[in-house]
Design a protein around this motif. Structure first.
Motif, PDB file in Angstrom:
ATOM      1  N   GLY A 157      29.288  68.966  23.290  1.00 49.09           N
ATOM      2  CA  GLY A 157      27.858  69.296  23.171  1.00 49.09           C
ATOM      3  C   GLY A 157      27.088  68.045  22.798  1.00 49.09           C
ATOM      4  N   PRO A 158      25.785  68.000  23.157  1.00 49.54           N
ATOM      5  CA  PRO A 158      25.010  66.796  22.890  1.00 49.54           C
ATOM      6  C   PRO A 158      24.711  66.629  21.395  1.00 49.54           C
ATOM      7  CG  PRO A 158      23.641  68.483  23.918  1.00 49.54           C
ATOM      8  CD  PRO A 158      25.020  69.034  23.855  1.00 49.54           C
ATOM      9  N   GLY A 159      24.331  65.422  21.005  1.00 53.09           N
ATOM     10  CA  GLY A 159      24.004  65.159  19.613  1.00 53.09           C
ATOM     11  C   GLY A 159      24.364  63.744  19.226  1.00 53.09           C
ATOM     12  N   LEU A 160      23.820  63.314  18.103  1.00 57.31           N
ATOM     13  CA  LEU A 160      24.037  61.949  17.632  1.00 57.31           C
ATOM     14  C   LEU A 160      25.522  61.653  17.420  1.00 57.31           C
ATOM     15  CD1 LEU A 160      22.757  59.324  16.442  1.00 57.31           C
ATOM     16  CD2 LEU A 160      22.785  60.468  14.239  1.00 57.31           C
ATOM     17  N   LEU A 161      26.181  62.545  16.658  1.00 51.38           N
ATOM     18  CA  LEU A 161      27.579  62.311  16.299  1.00 51.38           C
ATOM     19  C   LEU A 161      28.480  62.369  17.526  1.00 51.38           C
ATOM     20  CD1 LEU A 161      29.132  61.861  13.639  1.00 51.38           C
ATOM     21  CD2 LEU A 161      29.783  64.272  13.781  1.00 51.38           C
ATOM     22  N   ASN A 162      28.256  63.384  18.367  1.00 53.49           N
ATOM     23  CA  ASN A 162      29.108  63.535  19.548  1.00 53.49           C
ATOM     24  C   ASN A 162      28.913  62.389  20.529  1.00 53.49           C
ATOM     25  OD1 ASN A 162      29.942  65.863  18.382  1.00 53.49           O
ATOM     26  ND2 ASN A 162      28.727  67.218  19.698  1.00 53.49           N
ATOM     27  N   GLY A 163      27.647  61.936  20.646  1.00 50.96           N
ATOM     28  CA  GLY A 163      27.391  60.797  21.516  1.00 50.96           C
ATOM     29  C   GLY A 163      28.156  59.571  21.042  1.00 50.96           C
ATOM     30  N   MET A 164      28.140  59.419  19.714  1.00 43.39           N
ATOM     31  CA  MET A 164      28.852  58.288  19.127  1.00 43.39           C
ATOM     32  C   MET A 164      30.343  58.379  19.419  1.00 43.39           C
ATOM     33  SD  MET A 164      28.255  57.238  15.233  1.00 43.39           S
ATOM     34  CE  MET A 164      29.466  58.298  14.499  1.00 43.39           C
ATOM     35  N   LEU A 165      30.907  59.566  19.216  1.00 47.96           N
ATOM     36  CA  LEU A 165      32.331  59.750  19.476  1.00 47.96           C
ATOM     37  C   LEU A 165      32.651  59.484  20.943  1.00 47.96           C
ATOM     38  CD1 LEU A 165      33.207  62.919  17.364  1.00 47.96           C
ATOM     39  CD2 LEU A 165      33.833  60.538  16.928  1.00 47.96           C
ATOM     40  N   ALA A 166      31.753  59.922  21.829  1.00 47.44           N
ATOM     41  CA  ALA A 166      31.993  59.751  23.264  1.00 47.44           C
ATOM     42  C   ALA A 166      32.071  58.276  23.624  1.00 47.44           C
ATOM     43  CB  ALA A 166      30.890  60.440  24.071  1.00 47.44           C
ATOM     44  N   VAL A 167      31.083  57.490  23.178  1.00 43.28           N
ATOM     45  CA  VAL A 167      31.135  56.073  23.551  1.00 43.28           C
ATOM     46  C   VAL A 167      32.288  55.373  22.840  1.00 43.28           C
ATOM     47  CG1 VAL A 167      28.764  55.726  24.316  1.00 43.28           C
ATOM     48  CG2 VAL A 167      29.311  55.497  21.895  1.00 43.28           C
ATOM     49  N   ALA A 168      32.643  55.867  21.640  1.00 44.33           N
ATOM     50  CA  ALA A 168      33.792  55.272  20.951  1.00 44.33           C
ATOM     51  C   ALA A 168      35.059  55.496  21.767  1.00 44.33           C
ATOM     52  CB  ALA A 168      33.942  55.865  19.551  1.00 44.33           C
ATOM     53  N   LEU A 169      35.264  56.736  22.208  1.00 38.12           N
ATOM     54  CA  LEU A 169      36.478  57.064  22.955  1.00 38.12           C
ATOM     55  C   LEU A 169      36.613  56.198  24.209  1.00 38.12           C
ATOM     56  CD1 LEU A 169      38.901  59.138  23.344  1.00 38.12           C
ATOM     57  CD2 LEU A 169      37.388  60.202  25.020  1.00 38.12           C
ATOM     58  N   VAL A 170      35.475  56.001  24.873  1.00 34.47           N
ATOM     59  CA  VAL A 170      35.501  55.221  26.103  1.00 34.47           C
ATOM     60  C   VAL A 170      36.005  53.806  25.842  1.00 34.47           C
ATOM     61  CG1 VAL A 170      34.038  54.239  27.891  1.00 34.47           C
ATOM     62  CG2 VAL A 170      33.708  56.588  27.171  1.00 34.47           C
ATOM     63  N   ASN A 171      35.753  53.300  24.614  1.00 31.16           N
ATOM     64  CA  ASN A 171      36.120  51.914  24.342  1.00 31.16           C
ATOM     65  C   ASN A 171      37.448  51.737  23.639  1.00 31.16           C
ATOM     66  OD1 ASN A 171      33.938  49.838  25.131  1.00 31.16           O
ATOM     67  ND2 ASN A 171      32.857  51.696  24.537  1.00 31.16           N
ATOM     68  N   VAL A 172      38.098  52.855  23.290  1.00 30.28           N
ATOM     69  CA  VAL A 172      39.408  52.734  22.654  1.00 30.28           C
ATOM     70  C   VAL A 172      40.398  51.924  23.519  1.00 30.28           C
ATOM     71  CG1 VAL A 172      41.445  54.072  22.003  1.00 30.28           C
ATOM     72  CG2 VAL A 172      39.223  54.679  21.082  1.00 30.28           C
ATOM     73  N   PRO A 173      40.486  52.208  24.829  1.00 28.95           N
ATOM     74  CA  PRO A 173      41.458  51.473  25.644  1.00 28.95           C
ATOM     75  C   PRO A 173      41.229  49.960  25.635  1.00 28.95           C
ATOM     76  CG  PRO A 173      40.559  53.305  26.886  1.00 28.95           C
ATOM     77  CD  PRO A 173      39.763  53.210  25.631  1.00 28.95           C
ATOM     78  N   PHE A 174      39.958  49.560  25.593  1.00 27.51           N
ATOM     79  CA  PHE A 174      39.620  48.145  25.563  1.00 27.51           C
ATOM     80  C   PHE A 174      40.314  47.450  24.392  1.00 27.51           C
ATOM     81  CE2 PHE A 174      36.419  45.042  23.845  1.00 27.51           C
ATOM     82  CZ  PHE A 174      36.500  44.104  24.855  1.00 27.51           C
TER      83      PHE A 174
END
Lengths: 300, 336
Positions: A157-174
């Motif tokens: 679901g949308p929101g500040l915290l979830n948005g943060m988690l989403a972009v964090a997850l995307v960068n974990v592999p990096f």
């Protein structure tokens, strides 16, 4: 510089004095690169905006004043004009910097921590742990970045915290990839072998020997990553999936100004420029740090 | 020097038929794979208080042997007994206790010291791991170690890159001595250093041995250095000991054709002495693909039909304390 060092050491001064030259040389190497100085300046400005927002005599960023709707730059009471609800853009830029930077920094911190632990474990223990982690990283990397972030939002679901988690997850592999690489080479080094010969346990070897020698690589990777995080967080907000009104970051400002692009271009142009210069700042600083700290990173 | 001391009958370290194989695969796509026999059946005693010089060319397995003894690498087979106790089957606790008794010094002091730790924390680390002493006691012990290896304690807050090569190796030695070990595995400890510095480190090692009653396994490819420091010399070729003798005996009367070739390459300070260099032909055979029979046959001047047939020659005592692995000793030495 080494003459100075030995003099200091010969006089038996405190260890702080000893660390001076190394730090100086990093700063001086950084200072030689004009672009990284520009980067540092831009980063400093955005951080200043974020920190100083509550202390400056700024207008209330959420105060709606319909008589000032879309006020132009330099209009009385609004140095940088006002948005479609008559809210002061200057004030909103300062307060928006807080959210934008906080999301980017927190997301980077999460990605770095998770990615580093994954990289350390897979690069050090190898075997099935490495197989599992590397395949997870491969899978994550096979998704287009933004699609992955969107699917996380779709689930959480949308929101500040979830948005943060989403972009964090995307960068974990990096981070996981970078740390795995340095761990793989460091685990074979003689000083790790020596530590094992002394009886050091895995935790000590991983954190005191391998992680400590990955720090410069990590600093560089982190700085370079923050810029990307800011863009990604702003993009999520632009799509209305990140920060929810009335709180707003630069991404939501950009999105709401978009409808008045022809009538009042400054409402979207200003937050856009703020994003542009901050990301540019982090990227230039990151490039400079990379050149000064860790030239090997150029290949990543 | 320590040769003159009374040597207790029981050796400090006994290796019997020690083996260490590495798995290798020939091709990218799996395919044929075999084992590389880095250490292949080494039987050897190290007496308390002596320096055993282990020499051989690179790739002969001497460093691997050192690492197996220091338990930095598992053994594939055979036994290692330290002070009469088997050390290959130790549990975690036993292994940690063993680490106090056997320590290693590595070849490249630049690589074996963590660049992000100060000299102080490098030398303190073994004490921390083994939970020895309070903070103050550890500081005192580290300062003592600094002085023991000839470094000024004022330098303890420096990082490895701020020291010279010789000083770095002194730090490595201090770290190895921190836990009061009985046996030191010195893996080419001076090979990365300048010749003038080599002498200093060798003298330091001899001095420490006298003061602390240490036993050394001195691994090196440099026969001149070994001649200076070792009490006994073991020559290794393709994972096996081919000759083992007392220092004087070995340098005066090398018996194995390989040892003779190695020694003939040593520089002689007297220009009037006629030199008869034995040049070894060919390369070291791959330890993954060993010849049948004697391992040295492909490069031996004195090779005979017997050498080409299995079995391999055993390591036999030909004179008191002098062991050689060769079928043709009688022939070779009659000719000369």
């Amino acid at each position: 510089m080494s003459g100075q060092t030995s003099q200091i050491a010969a006089e038996g001064k405190a260890p702080e004095a000893e660390k001076g030259p190394a730090r100086q040389s990093l700063l001086s190497r950084l200072a030689q690169n004009r672009l990284s100085l520009v980067g540092a300046f831009l980063v400093a400005v955005s951080i200043f905006m974020a920190i100083s927002a509550p202390f400056l005599p700024l207008a209330d960023p959420n105060a709606v004043n319909t008589s000032d709707r879309l006020a132009d730059i330099g209009a009385p009471g609004h140095l940088l004009g006002a948005d479609e609800l008559g809210r002061d853009i200057l004030s909103r830029l300062f307060w928006g910097a807080r959210i934008t930077l906080a999301v980017a920094l927190a997301a980077t911190a999460i990605a770095m921590t998770v990615g580093t632990i994954m990289g350390l474990v897979s690069g050090y223990f190898l075997g099935w742990a490495d197989t599992v982690i590397s395949r997870v990283v491969d899978v994550l990397m096979a998704f287009p970045y933004f699609l992955l972030a969107l699917s996380v939002i779709a689930i959480l679901g949308p929101g500040l915290l979830n948005g943060m988690l989403a972009v964090a997850l995307v960068n974990v592999p990096f981070f996981a990839r970078i740390v795995r690489g340095t761990t793989l080479s460091l685990r074979e080094s003689d000083f790790v072998l020596a530590a094992r010969g002394m009886g050091a346990g895995h935790t000590r070897i991983l954190f005191r020997h391998i992680l400590m020698n990955s720090v410069s690589t990590l600093i560089v990777a982190t700085t370079l990553n923050i810029g990307w995080m800011i863009t990604a967080a702003a993009a999520l907000s632009f799509l209305g999936l990140g920060v929810q009104p009335p709180t707003s970051d630069w991404g939501t400002m950009l999105a709401s100004g978009r409808q008045y692009l022809s009538a009042a271009p400054h409402t979207s142009l200003l937050p856009g420029l703020a994003i542009f210069f901050t990301v540019l700042g982090f990227n230039l600083l990151g490039d400079g740090l990379r050149d000064a700290l860790d030239p090997r990173m150029r290949e990543v | 020097m320590s040769r003159l001391q009374v040597v207790p009958p029981k050796p400090i370290l006994q290796l019997s038929d020690l083996k260490r194989y590495f798995n290798v695969s020939d091709s990218l796509i799996g395919g044929a794979s075999g084992s590389l026999r880095a250490v292949d059946g080494v039987t050897l005693d190290i007496k308390r208080g002596e320096t055993l010089g282990l020499v051989g060319e690179s790739g002969c397995g001497k460093s691997t042997l050192g690492r197996v003894i220091a338990r930095l690498m598992p053994a594939t087979g055979g036994e290692v007994e330290f002070e009469g106790r088997d050390i290959l089957g130790l549990d975690r606790k036993g292994l940690l206790a063993l680490r106090r008794d056997i320590q290693s010094v590595f070849q490249d002091p630049c690589a074996s010291l963590n660049p992000r730790m100060t000299a102080f924390s490098i030398i303190e680390e073994p004490l921390v791991i083994h939970r020895q002493g309070s903070r103050e006691e550890r500081r005192a012990r580290v300062n003592e170690l600094f002085e023991l290896v000839g470094l000024r304690p004022e330098y303890s807050d420096r990082y490895p890159h701020e020291f010279s090569g010789g000083q770095r190796q002194r730090i490595g030695i201090a770290r190895a001595l921190a836990l009061n070990p009985k046996l030191l595995i010195l893996d080419e400890p001076v090979s990365a250093l300048d010749v003038s510095i080599q002498a200093q480190i060798i003298n330091l090692l001899e001095d420490l041995q006298k003061r602390l009653g240490l036993t050394y396994l001195f691994i090196s490819h440099d026969l001149s250095v070994v001649r200076h420091i070792a009490d006994r010399v073991a020559v290794m070729y393709l994972g096996q000991i081919v000759e083992l003798a007392d220092n004087e005996d070995f340098y005066a009367r090398p018996m194995h054709p390989y040892s003779m070739a190695l020694l003939s390459a040593l520089p002689v300070p007297d220009p009037h002495v006629a030199r008869n260099r034995i040049i070894l032909k060919g390369d070291l055979p791959s330890p993954a693909n060993l010849p049948k029979g004697c391992r040295f046959q492909s490069r031996c001047q004195h090779v005979s039909e017997k050498c080409r047939q299995a079995p391999e020659p055993p390591l036999e005592e030909v004179a008191p304390g002098h062991k050689v692995r060769c079928w043709n000793l009688a022939d070779i030495h009659r000719k000369q």
